[in-house]
Design a protein around this motif. Structure first.
Motif, PDB file in Angstrom:
ATOM      1  N   LYS A 294       0.774  -1.251   0.060  1.00  0.00           N
ATOM      2  CA  LYS A 294       0.053   0.003  -0.024  1.00  0.00           C
ATOM      3  C   LYS A 294       0.920   1.270   0.174  1.00  0.00           C
ATOM      4  O   LYS A 294       0.261   2.275  -0.322  1.00  0.00           O
ATOM      5  CB  LYS A 294      -1.201  -0.123   1.165  1.00  0.00           C
TER       6      LYS A 294
ATOM      7  N   ASN B  18      -2.790  -1.177   6.527  1.00  0.00           N
ATOM      8  CA  ASN B  18      -1.582  -0.952   5.658  1.00  0.00           C
ATOM      9  C   ASN B  18      -1.416   0.368   5.101  1.00  0.00           C
ATOM     10  O   ASN B  18      -0.302   1.064   4.971  1.00  0.00           O
ATOM     11  CB  ASN B  18      -1.400  -2.059   4.700  1.00  0.00           C
TER      12      ASN B  18
ATOM     13  N   GLY C  37      -8.528  -6.180  -2.925  1.00  0.00           N
ATOM     14  CA  GLY C  37      -9.098  -5.419  -1.888  1.00  0.00           C
ATOM     15  C   GLY C  37      -9.490  -4.094  -2.217  1.00  0.00           C
ATOM     16  O   GLY C  37     -10.748  -4.283  -2.450  1.00  0.00           O
ATOM     17  N   THR C  38      -8.917  -3.016  -2.315  1.00  0.00           N
ATOM     18  CA  THR C  38      -9.509  -1.948  -3.094  1.00  0.00           C
ATOM     19  C   THR C  38      -9.364  -2.233  -4.599  1.00  0.00           C
ATOM     20  O   THR C  38      -9.949  -1.637  -5.563  1.00  0.00           O
ATOM     21  CB  THR C  38      -8.517  -0.574  -3.001  1.00  0.00           C
ATOM     22  N   THR C  39      -8.611  -3.324  -5.182  1.00  0.00           N
ATOM     23  CA  THR C  39      -8.791  -3.631  -6.347  1.00  0.00           C
ATOM     24  C   THR C  39      -7.529  -3.097  -7.296  1.00  0.00           C
ATOM     25  O   THR C  39      -7.058  -3.056  -8.191  1.00  0.00           O
ATOM     26  CB  THR C  39      -9.699  -4.019  -7.320  1.00  0.00           C
TER      27      THR C  39
ATOM     28  N   THR D  48      -4.159  -2.813  -6.686  1.00  0.00           N
ATOM     29  CA  THR D  48      -3.094  -3.745  -7.422  1.00  0.00           C
ATOM     30  C   THR D  48      -3.576  -4.403  -8.753  1.00  0.00           C
ATOM     31  O   THR D  48      -2.701  -4.506  -9.588  1.00  0.00           O
ATOM     32  CB  THR D  48      -2.602  -4.918  -6.231  1.00  0.00           C
TER      33      THR D  48
ATOM     34  N   SER E  51      -3.170 -12.652   3.060  1.00  0.00           N
ATOM     35  CA  SER E  51      -3.727 -12.446   1.857  1.00  0.00           C
ATOM     36  C   SER E  51      -2.494 -12.781   1.138  1.00  0.00           C
ATOM     37  O   SER E  51      -2.696 -13.370  -0.192  1.00  0.00           O
ATOM     38  CB  SER E  51      -4.074 -10.777   1.729  1.00  0.00           C
TER      39      SER E  51
ATOM     40  N   ALA F 155       2.041  -9.243  -0.365  1.00  0.00           N
ATOM     41  CA  ALA F 155       1.507  -7.647   0.266  1.00  0.00           C
ATOM     42  C   ALA F 155       2.116  -7.297   1.644  1.00  0.00           C
ATOM     43  O   ALA F 155       2.469  -5.982   1.508  1.00  0.00           O
ATOM     44  CB  ALA F 155      -0.007  -7.794   0.251  1.00  0.00           C
TER      45      ALA F 155
END
Ligand SMILES: Cc1ncc(COP(=O)(O)O)c(C=O)c1O
Length: 308
Positions: free
Chosen positions: A44, A74, A179-181, A183, A261, A290
């Motif tokens: 992150k 993160n 996650g937030t997508t 990546t 993750s 991650a």
């Protein structure tokens, strides 16, 4: 290679790719991209820094505003570090049940934490931060990592480019969790520009109630505006058990102590490698690691078999 840098922000990116020889089947290369090598210890750092820099550049963020966002940890650590380095005040909204270590890290950099209802998870934190910003719009800069184009762009210009530089001549598959997508979206867009096809696989928890912190079960969550379902070639489910078990194996067999993750991503990468090996094919699978496992030490460990 040793290098001299001017600021902690210059230490973000250029993370190594580690060949996993013991958990992967012979004949197929599996690599872990070690995002814990960033100064904030996670993937992150990339989007947090890019969102801050882009906003400082175009005036959405100024030194007299407060950066506020919701985060499972993160991203908050990353905002806190770069806030300190760039002279920006940071407030974070997070569910009150995130690990003490994460709260302590953020606070060490002078960040103020606002707690949301633990039962509402990360969606509850998003709702609360929106209420706060709505009440005092002028006071805050709300990067909103779920909707901010700088998030996937950080991976397009960073993660994706670096993977191609390291193994562009051989990579066949890429694996990252959602996650937030950011990546998955940004890295995949860059990999799809490569001359040879690279199959990009998203990893999603197999259940709404899961223990793969950092990842989202999209069917039961608020879908991030930056998410485009057409970007990944495929989405594979991963159980909490499988993610945790691979984290344990990575520690014992590769000397790599990573978060769950990351365990889920490597679990899927090894699954893909085994499918290729069973068909007598070769390949090169790159998975995102991650963050490190020490962020998830007690009290979570004992809950493994019982709570999730
Ligand atoms: C540990 C961990 N893994 C994976 C992710 C997912 O990454 P992204 O938000 O880019 O989808 C996050 C994001 O917060 C995370 O903290």
């Amino acid at each position: 290679m040793s290098r001299r840098i001017e600021s902690v922000v210059d230490a973000v990116g250029n993370t190594p790719l580690l060949r996993l020889r013991n958990v992967a089947p012979p004949g197929v290369e599996v690599y872990a991209k070690l995002e814990f090598a960033n100064p904030g210890g996670s993937v992150k750092d990339r989007p947090a820094l890019r969102m801050m820099r882009d906003a400082l550049a175009d005036g959405r963020l100024t030194k007299d505003k407060i950066l506020i966002d919701s985060t499972s940890g993160n991203t908050g650590v990353a905002y806190s570090i770069f806030g300190a380095a760039l002279g920006v005040r940071v407030h974070l909204v997070m569910p009150s049940n995130v690990s003490k270590a994460r709260k302590d890290i953020a606070e060490a950099f002078g960040t103020e934490i606002i707690y949301s209802d633990p039962l509402e998870g990360s969606d509850g934190a998003i709702r609360l931060v929106r209420e706060i910003v709505e009440r005092e719009k002028e006071r805050y800069f709300y990067p909103d990592q779920y909707a901010n184009a700088s998030n996937p762009l950080a991976h397009y210009h960073g993660t994706g480019r670096e993977i191609l530089e390291a193994v562009g001549d051989r990579i066949t598959h890429f694996v990252a969790g959602l996650g937030t997508t950011g990546t998955m979206m940004g890295t995949t867009r860059r990999l799809k520009e490569h001359t040879r096809p690279i199959r990009c696989i998203a990893v999603e928890p197999d259940d709404a109630l899961h223990g793969l912190e950092g990842l989202k079960h999209l069917p039961s969550s608020i879908v991030p505006p930056i998410f485009d379902a057409k970007v990944p070639d495929e989405t594979r489910p991963c159980s909490t058990e499988a993610g945790w078990d691979m984290s344990d194996r990575l520690a014992r067999e590769e000397g790599l102590h990573v978060g769950h993750s990351s365990g889920a991503n490597v679990h899927v990468a090894v699954q893909v490698a085994e499918e290729l090996a069973a068909q007598g094919k070769t390949g090169c699978v790159v998975a995102i690691v991650a963050d490190r496992g020490d962020r998830y030490f007690a009290p979570l460990k004992w809950e493994k078999r019982y709570i999730w």
